[in-house]
Design a protein around this motif. Structure first.
Motif, PDB file in Angstrom:
ATOM      1  N   LEU A   1     -21.718 -44.928  51.099  1.00  0.00           N
ATOM      2  CA  LEU A   1     -21.457 -44.569  49.700  1.00  0.00           C
ATOM      3  C   LEU A   1     -19.961 -44.638  49.407  1.00  0.00           C
ATOM      4  CD1 LEU A   1     -23.971 -41.604  49.312  1.00  0.00           C
ATOM      5  CD2 LEU A   1     -24.098 -43.817  48.137  1.00  0.00           C
ATOM      6  N   ASP A   2     -19.139 -44.199  50.352  1.00  0.00           N
ATOM      7  CA  ASP A   2     -17.688 -44.322  50.181  1.00  0.00           C
ATOM      8  C   ASP A   2     -17.285 -45.791  50.110  1.00  0.00           C
ATOM      9  OD1 ASP A   2     -16.926 -41.660  50.055  1.00  0.00           O
ATOM     10  OD2 ASP A   2     -16.723 -41.452  52.222  1.00  0.00           O
ATOM     11  N   ALA A   3     -17.852 -46.607  50.993  1.00  0.00           N
ATOM     12  CA  ALA A   3     -17.517 -48.028  51.029  1.00  0.00           C
ATOM     13  C   ALA A   3     -17.915 -48.721  49.732  1.00  0.00           C
ATOM     14  CB  ALA A   3     -18.200 -48.695  52.218  1.00  0.00           C
ATOM     15  N   TRP A   4     -19.026 -48.263  49.142  1.00  0.00           N
ATOM     16  CA  TRP A   4     -19.492 -48.844  47.883  1.00  0.00           C
ATOM     17  C   TRP A   4     -18.790 -48.231  46.669  1.00  0.00           C
ATOM     18  CZ3 TRP A   4     -25.127 -47.492  49.612  1.00  0.00           C
ATOM     19  CH2 TRP A   4     -25.504 -48.340  50.663  1.00  0.00           C
ATOM     20  N   ASP A   5     -17.916 -47.251  46.919  1.00  0.00           N
ATOM     21  CA  ASP A   5     -17.209 -46.555  45.846  1.00  0.00           C
ATOM     22  C   ASP A   5     -18.199 -45.909  44.865  1.00  0.00           C
ATOM     23  OD1 ASP A   5     -14.948 -45.606  44.569  1.00  0.00           O
ATOM     24  OD2 ASP A   5     -14.786 -47.354  43.242  1.00  0.00           O
ATOM     25  N   LEU A   6     -19.233 -45.270  45.462  1.00  0.00           N
ATOM     26  CA  LEU A   6     -20.263 -44.608  44.661  1.00  0.00           C
ATOM     27  C   LEU A   6     -20.281 -43.111  44.955  1.00  0.00           C
ATOM     28  CD1 LEU A   6     -23.248 -47.132  45.085  1.00  0.00           C
ATOM     29  CD2 LEU A   6     -21.714 -46.884  43.111  1.00  0.00           C
ATOM     30  N   PRO A   7     -20.637 -42.291  43.973  1.00  0.00           N
ATOM     31  CA  PRO A   7     -20.684 -40.843  44.190  1.00  0.00           C
ATOM     32  C   PRO A   7     -21.775 -40.460  45.183  1.00  0.00           C
ATOM     33  CG  PRO A   7     -21.655 -41.399  42.076  1.00  0.00           C
ATOM     34  CD  PRO A   7     -21.015 -42.660  42.584  1.00  0.00           C
ATOM     35  N   LYS A   8     -21.573 -39.341  45.853  1.00  0.00           N
ATOM     36  CA  LYS A   8     -22.535 -38.872  46.853  1.00  0.00           C
ATOM     37  C   LYS A   8     -23.636 -38.017  46.235  1.00  0.00           C
ATOM     38  CE  LYS A   8     -19.211 -38.988  50.665  1.00  0.00           C
ATOM     39  NZ  LYS A   8     -18.065 -39.459  49.863  1.00  0.00           N
TER      40      LYS A   8
END
Length: 222
Positions: free
Chosen positions: A102-109
């Motif tokens: 999720l961090d790599a995709w720049d998406l919220p957790k």
């Protein structure tokens, strides 16, 4: 008795802190490596199966780890404690990987969408999910997750009673997790997510068979 109970806390804090550090390390490594080895234009979107699975399964895994920490302190049975340690290590590491993606995709957790809404993207992956209209209740956000009441029961139990309750709760937990994992293995956009999800389904299926044997040895059923 009080001294014995207090003596457990340092080891618990040490193991818990170590697992947290491992999960964070895994998340950092995944976040660094994913963009380098992937086509960034094809990265999952906010409402993708991949992102939804990563969010929901990280929550699902977190509870399995918590259940395992509880039973570790409620029984001296080596087989149950060994299973608990395996679950703690495996699922804490997998959770770190999911959050790292999720961090790599720049998406919220986290998401405002209801749990498992990503499974509506296709019906093929719903095979095995009997409760199609599942509604979160008493802390159980997804099928298979223990309720707050059941968690409290495990905290109060001891010995053989704790072992049986843990094996029953974890069996139900795995059943829900397997259905979610098979759905992601079938519907996810990225090969990395499909491969991890299939691995989760396979390993938890094997653990369910092991737990069925352990329950029989204790005169109980799943």
């Amino acid at each position: 008795m009080e001294e014995r109970r207090n003596a457990r806390w340092p080891s618990r804090l040490l193991i818990g802190g170590s697992l947290t550090a491992v999960a964070v390390a895994v998340a950092v490594v995944v976040a660094l490596l994913w963009p380098a080895g992937a086509d960034t234009t094809a990265m999952p979107s906010q409402d993708s199966v991949d992102a939804g699975f990563a969010r929901d399964m990280s929550i699902h895994h977190q509870q399995a780890v918590e259940l395992s920490f509880i039973v570790r302190d409620r029984t001296g049975d080596e087989d149950v404690r060994r299973l608990a340690y395996d679950v703690i290590n495996t699922q804490a590491n997998q959770r770190g990987m999911l959050l790292g993606w999720l961090d790599a995709w720049d998406l919220p957790k986290s998401s405002q969408e209801p749990p498992m809404s990503w499974m509506d993207h296709g019906m093929g992956g719903m095979a095995g999910m009997k409760d199609m209209d599942y509604k979160p209740h008493d802390g159980s956000l997804m099928p298979g997750m223990a309720t707050n009441t059941q968690m409290d029961q495990l905290r109060r139990a001891g010995g053989k009673q704790a072992e049986i309750l843990y094996l029953q709760l974890l069996t139900a937990h795995h059943k829900g997790g397997i259905a979610m994992s098979r759905a992601a293995a079938e519907m996810a956009e990225t090969e990395q997510v499909r491969r991890l999800a299939q691995g989760m389904a396979d390993s938890q299926t094997a653990e369910m068979q092991l737990m069925a044997d352990m329950l029989r040895q204790r005169g109980a059923k799943a």
